[in-house]
Design an enzyme around this catalytic site. Sequence first.
Site, short mmCIF file in Angstrom:
data_model
loop_
_atom_site.label_atom_id
_atom_site.label_comp_id
_atom_site.label_asym_id
_atom_site.label_seq_id
_atom_site.Cartn_x
_atom_site.Cartn_y
_atom_site.Cartn_z
CG ASP A 36 0.09 -8.32 -5.87
OD1 ASP A 36 -0.54 -8.58 -4.82
OD2 ASP A 36 0.23 -7.16 -6.31
CG ASN A 38 -2.77 -14.60 -3.00
OD1 ASN A 38 -2.61 -14.92 -4.18
ND2 ASN A 38 -1.94 -14.92 -2.03
CD1 TRP A 41 -8.34 -16.06 -8.34
CD2 TRP A 41 -9.04 -16.68 -6.30
NE1 TRP A 41 -8.84 -17.33 -8.43
CE2 TRP A 41 -9.27 -17.73 -7.20
CE3 TRP A 41 -9.39 -16.85 -4.96
CZ2 TRP A 41 -9.85 -18.94 -6.81
CZ3 TRP A 41 -9.97 -18.04 -4.56
CH2 TRP A 41 -10.19 -19.08 -5.49
CB SER A 81 6.79 -7.32 1.51
OG SER A 81 5.72 -6.53 1.99
CB THR A 82 9.92 -5.40 5.38
OG1 THR A 82 10.12 -4.72 4.13
CG2 THR A 82 11.06 -6.37 5.59
CD GLU A 83 8.00 -2.64 2.59
OE1 GLU A 83 8.05 -3.69 1.93
OE2 GLU A 83 9.00 -2.07 3.05
CG ASN A 84 3.01 -8.01 2.65
OD1 ASN A 84 3.59 -8.91 2.03
ND2 ASN A 84 2.33 -7.06 2.01
CD1 TRP A 85 6.45 -6.83 8.86
CD2 TRP A 85 5.22 -8.07 10.26
NE1 TRP A 85 7.16 -7.98 9.15
CE2 TRP A 85 6.43 -8.75 10.00
CE3 TRP A 85 4.29 -8.67 11.11
CZ2 TRP A 85 6.74 -9.99 10.56
CZ3 TRP A 85 4.59 -9.90 11.67
CH2 TRP A 85 5.79 -10.55 11.40
CB SER A 212 6.03 -4.32 -4.04
OG SER A 212 4.95 -3.82 -4.79
CD GLU A 223 14.95 -9.03 -20.68
OE1 GLU A 223 13.94 -8.40 -21.02
OE2 GLU A 223 16.12 -8.63 -20.89
#
Length: 256
Positions: A36, A38, A41, A81-85, A212, A223
């Site tokens: 995570d 990008n 940055w 992720s499935t949410e990144n759409w 997420s 861990e």
Amino acid sequence: MRQSSLINSGKKRVSSILPSELDSGRLPDHIAIIMDGNGRWAKGRGLPRSIGHKQGVEALKKTLRLCDDWGISALTVYAFSTENWSRPGEEVSFLLTLFEHVLQKELESLIEEQVKINFLGDIGVLPDKLKELMKKAIDSTQGNKGIRFNVCTNYGGRRELVFAAKKLALKAVNGELDPNLIDEEIFSNELFTAKETDPDLLIRTSGENRLSNFLLWQLAYSEIHITNVLWPDFDANALKKALLDYQSRLRRFGGV
Ligand code: IPE
Ligand code: IPE
Ligand code: MG
């Protein structure tokens, strides 16, 4: 340690030696990473988010090789992720095209380096060209004996669990499975990660303290190391810190 005398882009790749501060006998066997930061940055440099994603690919290439050199058996990364759409269409298409280009360009090196690649997620809905490349990558690296590299693409933990429940229900309805026999092993064999071990260590970059929707079942006893480093800046030093943190933990698994 396994020495790799590997060819990469026509050059012999120099393998990295495990830092002396780390105990080679107590390394995680399987590392999972939520890559995570990008966008942040890029923003910090006044650049478009797409440049952050491109730089993120470079960090991934380095991290995969470091893990392989340092004796880690499996690396599982969250790529989409499935949410990144829900991101702007332009960013989604950029990412999917980037995956295609990177896979096309890197497959030969991955084969040579004995990396065994797999893609975890709801792959069916991805663009045909990308799906073909993924299949080619899986098929051509299946017999490889090096690091197992799992790329979670259109992956969501909840969707994975729902898919597993559906598959078991169908087997029960078809008379192939007695529902009373369903246990944790039978259930986990229906997950995208069937045949893979659970991650020992989860790393999340960019300082966010959440999962997420990543590997909800598999991370039950991993861990967790969260670093403020943004993914494109993740390097050998950041990986070493994560491993030192891991080696400082006592894993109790519910015991005393
Ligand atoms: C991770 O970086 C890459 C993907 C989710 C594909 P982000 O794009 O989420 O970057 P930030 O979190 O906005 O900085
Ligand atoms: C998680 O990062 C997904 C990937 C790294 C692919 P996000 O940037 O999508 O997560 P949130 O939105 O901060 O929870
Ligand atoms: Mg993010």
